[in-house]
Every structure is written in C-alpha cells, then in structure tokens.
Scaffold this motif. Structure first.
Motif, short mmCIF file in Angstrom:
data_model
loop_
_atom_site.label_atom_id
_atom_site.label_comp_id
_atom_site.label_asym_id
_atom_site.label_seq_id
_atom_site.Cartn_x
_atom_site.Cartn_y
_atom_site.Cartn_z
N ALA A 106 45.19 34.09 52.55
CA ALA A 106 43.88 34.18 51.89
C ALA A 106 44.00 34.82 50.51
CB ALA A 106 42.94 35.00 52.77
N VAL A 107 43.60 34.07 49.49
CA VAL A 107 43.60 34.57 48.11
C VAL A 107 42.16 34.59 47.61
CG1 VAL A 107 44.40 34.18 45.75
CG2 VAL A 107 45.90 33.62 47.68
N GLN A 108 41.72 35.75 47.19
CA GLN A 108 40.38 35.93 46.67
C GLN A 108 40.44 36.26 45.18
OE1 GLN A 108 37.31 35.55 47.49
NE2 GLN A 108 36.33 36.69 45.83
N ILE A 109 39.69 35.49 44.38
CA ILE A 109 39.59 35.74 42.94
C ILE A 109 38.27 36.46 42.67
CG2 ILE A 109 39.57 34.72 40.64
CD1 ILE A 109 40.97 32.27 41.85
N LEU A 110 38.33 37.51 41.91
CA LEU A 110 37.24 38.44 41.58
C LEU A 110 37.06 39.46 42.70
CD1 LEU A 110 34.56 36.07 39.96
CD2 LEU A 110 36.38 37.39 38.84
N ASP A 111 36.60 40.63 42.30
CA ASP A 111 36.46 41.76 43.20
C ASP A 111 35.51 41.41 44.36
OD1 ASP A 111 36.15 44.19 44.44
OD2 ASP A 111 35.46 45.26 42.64
N PRO A 112 35.98 41.43 45.61
CA PRO A 112 35.10 41.11 46.73
C PRO A 112 34.20 42.27 47.12
CG PRO A 112 37.27 41.64 47.55
CD PRO A 112 37.37 41.68 46.04
N ARG A 113 34.40 43.43 46.53
CA ARG A 113 33.62 44.64 46.77
C ARG A 113 33.79 45.17 48.19
NH1 ARG A 113 28.02 42.51 43.94
NH2 ARG A 113 29.00 41.67 42.06
N ILE A 114 34.92 44.85 48.79
CA ILE A 114 35.35 45.47 50.03
C ILE A 114 36.84 45.76 49.87
CG2 ILE A 114 33.62 44.31 51.47
CD1 ILE A 114 35.83 42.39 52.39
N ASP A 115 37.43 46.41 50.86
CA ASP A 115 38.85 46.75 50.82
C ASP A 115 39.69 45.48 50.60
OD1 ASP A 115 41.47 47.58 51.28
OD2 ASP A 115 40.93 48.87 52.96
N PRO A 116 40.54 45.46 49.56
CA PRO A 116 41.38 44.27 49.32
C PRO A 116 42.29 43.93 50.49
CG PRO A 116 41.49 45.79 47.46
CD PRO A 116 40.74 46.50 48.54
N ALA A 117 42.52 44.88 51.39
CA ALA A 117 43.40 44.64 52.53
C ALA A 117 42.88 43.56 53.47
CB ALA A 117 43.62 45.94 53.31
N HIS A 118 41.61 43.18 53.33
CA HIS A 118 41.05 42.10 54.14
C HIS A 118 41.54 40.72 53.67
CE1 HIS A 118 38.46 44.56 56.60
NE2 HIS A 118 37.92 45.13 55.53
N PHE A 119 42.30 40.69 52.58
CA PHE A 119 42.84 39.45 52.02
C PHE A 119 44.34 39.63 51.83
CE2 PHE A 119 38.52 40.18 50.69
CZ PHE A 119 37.89 38.98 50.96
N ASP A 120 45.05 38.52 51.69
CA ASP A 120 46.49 38.62 51.41
C ASP A 120 46.73 38.98 49.96
OD1 ASP A 120 47.90 37.78 53.98
OD2 ASP A 120 46.45 36.17 53.73
N VAL A 121 45.93 38.39 49.05
CA VAL A 121 46.01 38.70 47.62
C VAL A 121 44.60 38.69 47.05
CG1 VAL A 121 46.83 37.94 45.35
CG2 VAL A 121 48.32 37.70 47.33
N VAL A 122 44.32 39.64 46.17
CA VAL A 122 43.08 39.63 45.39
C VAL A 122 43.46 39.60 43.92
CG1 VAL A 122 40.99 40.89 44.76
CG2 VAL A 122 41.76 40.86 47.14
N VAL A 123 42.90 38.66 43.19
CA VAL A 123 43.11 38.55 41.74
C VAL A 123 41.83 39.04 41.06
CG1 VAL A 123 43.63 37.02 39.81
CG2 VAL A 123 44.62 36.56 42.07
N ALA A 124 41.94 40.09 40.26
CA ALA A 124 40.74 40.67 39.65
C ALA A 124 41.05 41.16 38.25
CB ALA A 124 40.23 41.84 40.50
N PRO A 125 40.10 41.02 37.32
CA PRO A 125 40.32 41.53 35.96
C PRO A 125 40.41 43.05 35.95
CG PRO A 125 38.05 40.78 36.24
CD PRO A 125 38.79 40.37 37.47
N ARG A 126 41.18 43.56 35.02
CA ARG A 126 41.40 45.00 34.94
C ARG A 126 40.10 45.77 34.77
NH1 ARG A 126 46.41 43.66 32.56
NH2 ARG A 126 45.61 43.56 30.44
N HIS A 127 39.13 45.18 34.07
CA HIS A 127 37.90 45.92 33.83
C HIS A 127 37.08 46.12 35.10
CE1 HIS A 127 36.77 41.62 32.90
NE2 HIS A 127 35.75 41.94 33.68
N GLY A 129 38.47 47.50 37.69
CA GLY A 129 38.99 48.75 38.20
C GLY A 129 39.49 48.69 39.64
N LEU A 130 39.84 47.50 40.12
CA LEU A 130 40.32 47.34 41.48
C LEU A 130 41.83 47.51 41.52
CD1 LEU A 130 39.28 46.57 44.34
CD2 LEU A 130 39.94 44.21 43.81
N ASP A 131 42.30 48.25 42.52
CA ASP A 131 43.74 48.52 42.61
C ASP A 131 44.18 48.40 44.06
OD1 ASP A 131 46.25 49.07 41.74
OD2 ASP A 131 45.91 51.21 41.37
#
Length: 340
Positions: A106-127, A129-131
């Motif tokens: 599962a690859v999610q683009i843009l901040d899903p506003r939940i813990d990224p661990a619910h996906f295999d990869v999250v792609v989000a712009p630096r602004h 602030g997701l890490d």
C-alpha cells in the motif's frame, strides 16, 4: 447491504490506482505508476458516509464504503500494489492492505493524517511535516514532466512553436481557503503581465482550471488584446493546450494556490513566477519559501531577464527508485509480481 468479508488473505496481482477523481490527485498517482514502470487500472471512488467524514482512521466495514462492484474488482484477486492519492483514497488503500493480509503493498500519496505505519509507504511533501521510516518526502507534487514528456507535448501542440517570442504561459488555478486572492490581486497580476507584454512583445498563453472562478475566466479572456494571445477556458475552447504551454514557454507565471501547477512549471526548466498574497497558510508559505530559496520560483516583481535558473525540479525518478528499493527489500514477492 451485505458486507464483503474484510480479512480474506489471498494471492495478489497487478496494480490499482485509487483516487477521488480530483485531477491533481489522479495526476500524482498515475505519475508514480509511470515512474514505477507499471500499468495500473484506475478506480475513481466516491466514499459513502461515515467513511467520507472520518477518513482512513476508520476502515471497519470499508467494503461498504464504495460501490459493491468496485470492491469486488479489488478483491479477486487483491492488487499486488495499490497507489492512492488523497484522504478518501487512503481509506481504500489502508483497507486493501489489511483485508489482503498484507498481500497488497500500500502506497499513499499525501499525508493521510493518521500514523504512516498503516501503509507500506507514504509519499508526502516536506511542508506537511510528516516523518517516519516509511515516509518518502518530496518538495512538491509528483508529475510526469521531463525532457521526453516536453518533447512529446511540442509535437502534439506543434503550432504553438510558431508564436512570437518571448512566450509567457499563465497557469491559473482558483480560490483557496486562507489565501487572499481578491479582485485587486488579480488586477495587479494582469497589470504586471501587460507591462511585460508592452516592453517585450511576444505571446501570452493562458489556461485556466476547473477551480477557476467564472468571473476570472471572463476577465482573463478579455485581457491582453494587444498582440498574440491564446486562451483556454474549458472544453468549449477545444483540447487543453496545457502540456504544450509548458513545453514552449520561455517563462511561466502560476497563480500561488496550486502546488501541482507550481511543481510542474518548475520541472520544465523555464523561469517560474508567482504573486503570493500576504499572510498565506503556513504550509503553502513553507512550500513557496523552499522553491524561492532553491531558485526555482521568483516573485512576479522580478525582471525575467535577471533570474538564474537551477536544473529543473524533477523528483519522480528518485521517489519511484526509493519505493522500488523498499518493495525489493521487504516484499520480494511483490517485486516479482510487478515485473510480470
């Protein structure tokens, strides 16, 4: 309405791109599929309540959140790779990962506003602030613009190359919450471009988007009467020449609201200008500031001849490579399935 069983592990094959149909979200997801060298099937969804209100934090019964036939196409077999863009798509992408027992990467683009661990990869712009260990950060939005894409656009819209130079492309988005783009702002933008035209001659290439207010379209259609002007305001004007504008422009002016259009303009190699109102939203201000600091974006008050251009802003290949490496390192079975 009968609920399909959510947890039903099984084999996985192919790639699906899931979006809410918004043009910017769809473009990013399809661009990533292109970068990963996979041929996806497209699924445009409209979430039912309560999932559309709650978002990806709640995936219980998610098979009921979309049309029944849509869920069936996702579960027989499960996709080996699911790429979603936007908060609504994140509901389905997370649900696919859980329902397949991990068979779907599962690859999610843009901040899903939940813990990224619910996906295999999250792609989000630096602004944003997701890490996180599985977060791939970008400066702007993913897009397909590179030398080959621009060359194809020049061929498709070859007549644009006959227009007088310098060619100034104006890419127009729309209103955005917290961004003060009023009539006075628009009038000042037009006045600046008219001064450029009076001094430099050349051509104006104007395109609007689905978010552009009707009154803006009419105002822009009536502007720049002296000299060569091309205007696209919708399907009534024929095929959207947006790719051609990017390909032939000597300079590009973009309204400050659109991260997608700013990212694509900065990927061309042409100087890019905007007019950011005072007190913009913090995340948008951070995005603009980073582009300015790196030399990709300039205030419209600057003189086009005086700006220096860094290499084009192109992030797709790097992002796709990072995701490929993660798939190969953590899920070699998925890597094999994608290469078939």
């Amino acid at each position: 309405m009968k609920q399909e069983p959510l947890h039903r592990p099984g084999r996985a094959a192919g790639t699906v791109v899931v979006t809410d149909g918004a043009a910017g979200n769809e473009r990013q997801a399809l661009s990533l599929a292109l970068g990963l060298r996979v041929s996806p099937r497209m699924l445009r969804i409209a979430l039912r309540a309560p999932w559309r209100w709650i978002g990806p934090g709640f995936v219980r019964g998610a098979s009921l959140s979309i049309l029944r036939w849509q869920w069936k196409t996702l579960s027989s077999p499960w996709p080996a790779l699911a790429i979603g863009c936007g908060r609504h798509a994140a509901v389905i992408v997370r649900a696919l990962r859980e329902a397949s027992g991990g068979a779907t990467f599962a690859v999610q683009i843009l901040d899903p506003r939940i813990d990224p661990a619910h996906f295999d990869v999250v792609v989000a712009p630096r602004h944003d602030g997701l890490d996180g260990d599985n977060v791939v950060q970008t400066m702007g939005s993913l897009n397909p613009v590179d030398d080959a894409w621009l060359a194809d656009a020049k061929v498709e819209f070859s007549t644009l190359q006959q227009l007088p130079r310098p060619r100034t492309a104006l890419l127009v988005g729309g209103l955005r919450h917290g961004l003060d783009m009023d009539e006075a702002w628009l009038a000042a933008l037009i006045a600046r471009l008219e001064r450029w035209r009076e001094r430099d001659g050349g051509s104006m290439l104007i395109t609007t988007s689905r978010r552009t207010p009707p009154q803006w379209r009419e105002r822009l259609r009536a502007a720049f009467k002296n000299g060569t002007t091309c205007f696209w305001g919708g399907e009534a004007d024929g095929a959207n020449p947006y790719p051609g504008y990017l390909a032939v422009a000597d300079r590009i002016v973009v309204t400050p609201d659109s991260v997608n259009m700013l990212s694509e303009a900065c990927a061309t190699g042409a100087p890019v200008f905007t007019s950011l109102p005072a007190n913009p939203p913090a995340k948008l201000a951070a995005f603009h500031a980073e582009l300015v600091d790196q030399g990709w974006l300039h205030d419209i008050g600057a003189e086009p001849a005086d700006v220096r251009q860094p290499p084009p802003l192109r992030e797709l290949a790097t992002v796709a490579s990072k995701i490929r490496h993660r798939i190969e390192a953590t899920r070699p079975d998925i890597a094999v399935a994608l290469d078939r």
